[in-house]
Design an enzyme around this catalytic site. Structure first.
Site, PDB file in Angstrom:
ATOM      1  N   GLY A  81       0.831  -1.214   0.000  1.00  9.06           N
ATOM      2  CA  GLY A  81       0.000   0.000   0.000  1.00  9.06           C
ATOM      3  C   GLY A  81       0.857   1.252   0.000  1.00  9.06           C
ATOM      4  O   GLY A  81       1.884   1.304   0.681  1.00  9.06           O
TER       5      GLY A  81
ATOM      6  N   ARG B 146       1.113  -5.003  -5.230  1.00  8.46           N
ATOM      7  CA  ARG B 146       1.357  -6.201  -4.421  1.00  8.46           C
ATOM      8  C   ARG B 146       1.606  -7.307  -5.437  1.00  8.46           C
ATOM      9  O   ARG B 146       0.863  -7.441  -6.406  1.00  8.46           O
ATOM     10  CB  ARG B 146       0.150  -6.519  -3.546  1.00  8.46           C
TER      11      ARG B 146
ATOM     12  N   ARG C 186     -25.341   5.960  12.355  1.00 12.03           N
ATOM     13  CA  ARG C 186     -24.802   5.938  10.994  1.00 12.03           C
ATOM     14  C   ARG C 186     -23.365   5.389  11.014  1.00 12.03           C
ATOM     15  O   ARG C 186     -22.617   5.654  11.965  1.00 12.03           O
ATOM     16  CB  ARG C 186     -24.741   7.350  10.401  1.00 12.03           C
TER      17      ARG C 186
ATOM     18  N   ARG D  17      -5.562  -2.470   8.734  1.00  9.30           N
ATOM     19  CA  ARG D  17      -5.520  -3.929   8.525  1.00  9.30           C
ATOM     20  C   ARG D  17      -5.863  -4.627   9.840  1.00  9.30           C
ATOM     21  O   ARG D  17      -6.929  -4.376  10.386  1.00  9.30           O
ATOM     22  CB  ARG D  17      -4.154  -4.357   7.995  1.00  9.30           C
TER      23      ARG D  17
ATOM     24  N   THR E  39       4.205   2.293   5.673  1.00 14.97           N
ATOM     25  CA  THR E  39       2.807   1.865   5.772  1.00 14.97           C
ATOM     26  C   THR E  39       2.067   2.790   6.724  1.00 14.97           C
ATOM     27  O   THR E  39       2.629   3.201   7.746  1.00 14.97           O
ATOM     28  CB  THR E  39       2.655   0.413   6.266  1.00 14.97           C
TER      29      THR E  39
ATOM     30  N   ALA F  86     -13.245  10.202  21.187  1.00 19.50           N
ATOM     31  CA  ALA F  86     -14.343   9.260  20.909  1.00 19.50           C
ATOM     32  C   ALA F  86     -14.898   8.672  22.203  1.00 19.50           C
ATOM     33  O   ALA F  86     -14.175   8.519  23.189  1.00 19.50           O
ATOM     34  CB  ALA F  86     -13.838   8.143  20.005  1.00 19.50           C
TER      35      ALA F  86
ATOM     36  N   ASP G 130       5.825  -5.357   5.991  1.00 19.67           N
ATOM     37  CA  ASP G 130       6.441  -6.648   6.284  1.00 19.67           C
ATOM     38  C   ASP G 130       6.536  -7.561   5.059  1.00 19.67           C
ATOM     39  O   ASP G 130       7.544  -8.242   4.859  1.00 19.67           O
ATOM     40  CB  ASP G 130       5.641  -7.372   7.377  1.00 19.67           C
TER      41      ASP G 130
ATOM     42  N   GLN H  74      -7.683   7.976   3.632  1.00 18.82           N
ATOM     43  CA  GLN H  74      -6.668   7.992   4.701  1.00 18.82           C
ATOM     44  C   GLN H  74      -5.252   7.778   4.175  1.00 18.82           C
ATOM     45  O   GLN H  74      -4.282   8.040   4.865  1.00 18.82           O
ATOM     46  CB  GLN H  74      -6.957   6.878   5.723  1.00 18.82           C
TER      47      GLN H  74
ATOM     48  N   HIS I 203     -23.964  13.098  21.327  1.00 20.05           N
ATOM     49  CA  HIS I 203     -23.545  12.153  20.282  1.00 20.05           C
ATOM     50  C   HIS I 203     -22.806  11.000  20.948  1.00 20.05           C
ATOM     51  O   HIS I 203     -22.489  11.072  22.142  1.00 20.05           O
ATOM     52  CB  HIS I 203     -22.629  12.835  19.252  1.00 20.05           C
TER      53      HIS I 203
ATOM     54  N   ASP J  78       2.132  -1.046  11.711  1.00 26.77           N
ATOM     55  CA  ASP J  78       2.123  -2.428  12.197  1.00 26.77           C
ATOM     56  C   ASP J  78       3.436  -3.163  11.921  1.00 26.77           C
ATOM     57  O   ASP J  78       3.445  -4.370  11.688  1.00 26.77           O
ATOM     58  CB  ASP J  78       0.937  -3.192  11.578  1.00 26.77           C
TER      59      ASP J  78
ATOM     60  N   SER K 132       6.821  -6.723   2.000  1.00 25.47           N
ATOM     61  CA  SER K 132       7.893  -6.207   1.131  1.00 25.47           C
ATOM     62  C   SER K 132       9.263  -6.582   1.708  1.00 25.47           C
ATOM     63  O   SER K 132      10.213  -6.845   0.960  1.00 25.47           O
ATOM     64  CB  SER K 132       7.786  -4.687   1.023  1.00 25.47           C
TER      65      SER K 132
ATOM     66  N   ASP L 235      -0.226   1.837   8.549  1.00 25.19           N
ATOM     67  CA  ASP L 235      -0.804   1.023   9.628  1.00 25.19           C
ATOM     68  C   ASP L 235       0.008   1.005  10.921  1.00 25.19           C
ATOM     69  O   ASP L 235      -0.513   0.601  11.960  1.00 25.19           O
ATOM     70  CB  ASP L 235      -0.979  -0.431   9.160  1.00 25.19           C
TER      71      ASP L 235
HETATM   72  O1  F6P Z   1      -1.622  -1.454   4.550  1.00 21.10           O
HETATM   73  C1  F6P Z   1      -2.268  -0.274   4.249  1.00 21.10           C
HETATM   74  C2  F6P Z   1      -3.725  -0.509   4.000  1.00 21.10           C
HETATM   75  O2  F6P Z   1      -4.335   0.713   3.650  1.00 21.10           O
HETATM   76  C3  F6P Z   1      -4.486  -1.179   5.142  1.00 21.10           C
HETATM   77  O3  F6P Z   1      -4.832  -0.276   6.156  1.00 21.10           O
HETATM   78  C4  F6P Z   1      -5.659  -1.781   4.414  1.00 21.10           C
HETATM   79  O4  F6P Z   1      -6.126  -2.917   5.101  1.00 21.10           O
HETATM   80  C5  F6P Z   1      -5.079  -2.150   3.082  1.00 21.10           C
HETATM   81  O5  F6P Z   1      -3.902  -1.398   2.910  1.00 21.10           O
HETATM   82  C6  F6P Z   1      -5.993  -1.894   1.917  1.00 21.10           C
HETATM   83  O6  F6P Z   1      -5.386  -2.374   0.782  1.00 21.10           O
HETATM   84  P1  F6P Z   1      -5.891  -2.073  -0.699  1.00 21.10           P
HETATM   85  O7  F6P Z   1      -5.547  -0.657  -1.030  1.00 21.10           O
HETATM   86  O8  F6P Z   1      -5.150  -3.050  -1.524  1.00 21.10           O
HETATM   87  O9  F6P Z   1      -7.378  -2.267  -0.689  1.00 21.10           O
END
Ligand code: F6P
Length: 320
Positions: free
Chosen positions: A11, A72, A244, A171, A125, A186, A103, A252, A216, A129, A105, A127
């Site tokens: 991504g 990918r 909703r 993810r 990334t 939140a 990871d 993002q 809310h 992560d 990659s 994420d």
């Molecule tokens: O790893 C980045 C990310 O945006 C994740 O947050 C998400 O799960 C995934 O990639 C979405 O991948 P794609 O753009 O292939 O739908």
């Protein structure tokens, strides 16, 4: 090393362009030749390789996405694909490679290293992560983008006295959700690492908050939990409060990188080239305890990390 290749994989993430720019300009500064590999490992296998110079990376530091495009690539997870990739590198005299991605990659980067191409990974990334690092390129921009979007949802949610479930990316990781949960104040934060699936407890909190006069109820739901739309329907049915779901999605991942993403990505890009010049390979650059560091790729991939428990506890305390 004499010729360095650079690619982005997985991504895209804001700040990748700053990293590419730093790799190219540091390499040129050190008298090396630089080649850009388009579309990640998929482009490598198709020999989509272009010469890069200082001006190839002009006017990109402020831009989201990746000028090298990304993909990918299933073929590169196979031994045959990896062998072919290494041979293509050798054919183009690429003896050093910088791989910017997550990871998956890095697993490919480790294979290239084993096949004789000195390879360094940079964590790219949104994420956050990647276990070996406290910072990944793109996370800061993504959480700021999500935060601003959630503020907007909150305005309309309050005006209509609704409950809103906002699903953020990540993810299987809840870092974006946790940070937005904090930053957007939140009422509930659902993290894949912690959520026990007790929807009744969530419904009870919504009813309780409404009795206390809250206008809310903002729920940040992580992608790793998902099902925001069906959850919204069940909450509305159980509470009688209009609910909703908003799934923020790929917005993002876009947009101009924040200052932090530009600066850290630049430092990491320069560090990758320095490591290659020192003869290093099979390393991934990270940021730990306030310093830029590097790890063996296999050791980095074997590491694990979790949402910091103290942060999670504070986030829960502050929503009351
Ligand atoms: O790893 C980045 C990310 O945006 C994740 O947050 C998400 O799960 C995934 O990639 C979405 O991948 P794609 O753009 O292939 O739908």
């Amino acid at each position: 090393v004499k010729t360095i290749g650079v690619l982005t994989s997985g991504g895209d993430a804001p700040g990748m362009n700053a990293a590419i720019r730093a790799v190219v300009r540091t390499a040129i500064h050190k008298g090396l030749v630089v080649k850009g590999i388009m579309r990640g490992y998929a482009g490598l296998l198709q020999e989509e390789i272009v010469d890069m110079n200082s001006t190839s990376v002009s006017d990109i530091i402020h831009r989201g996405g990746t000028i090298l495009y990304t993909a990918r690539c299933q073929e590169f997870t196979t031994a045959a694909g990896q062998q072919k990739g290494a041979e293509i590198c050798k054919k183009h005299n690429i003896d050093g490679m910088v791989v910017i991605g997550g990871d998956g990659s890095f697993r490919g980067a480790g294979k290239l290293s084993a096949l004789g191409i000195n390879t360094i990974g940079l964590p790219g990334t949104i994420d956050l992560d990647i276990a070996c690092t406290d910072y990944t390129i793109g996370f800061d921009t993504a959480v700021n983008t999500a935060m601003e979007a959630i503020d907007k949802v909150r305005d309309t949610s309050t005006s209509h006295e609704r409950c809103s479930i906002i699903e953020v990316m990540g993810r299987n990781a809840g870092y974006i959700a946790l940070w937005c949960g904090f930053a957007n104040g939140a009422e509930d934060i659902l993290l894949p690492e912690r959520y026990d699936g007790d929807e009744q407890a969530l419904i009870n909190r919504i009813i309780e908050n409404r009795k206390r006069g809250k206008k809310h109820h903002i729920i940040i739901n992580a992608e790793g939990i998902g099902h925001s739309s069906s959850m919204a329907k069940r909450i509305e049915a159980a509470t009688g409060i209009e609910t909703r779901a908003t799934i923020l999605g790929h917005m993002q991942r876009g947009g101009a990188p924040t200052c932090k993403d530009r600066v850290y990505a630049s430092i990491m890009g320069a560090r990758a080239v320095e490591l290659l010049c020192e003869g290093k390979s099979n390393r991934v650059v990270g940021y730990k305890h306030g310093e830029f560091v590097d790890f063996d790729i296999q050791e980095a991939l074997a590491m694990t990390k979790d949402i910091p428990e103290d942060q999670y506890q504070i986030s829960k305390m502050l929503v009351r």
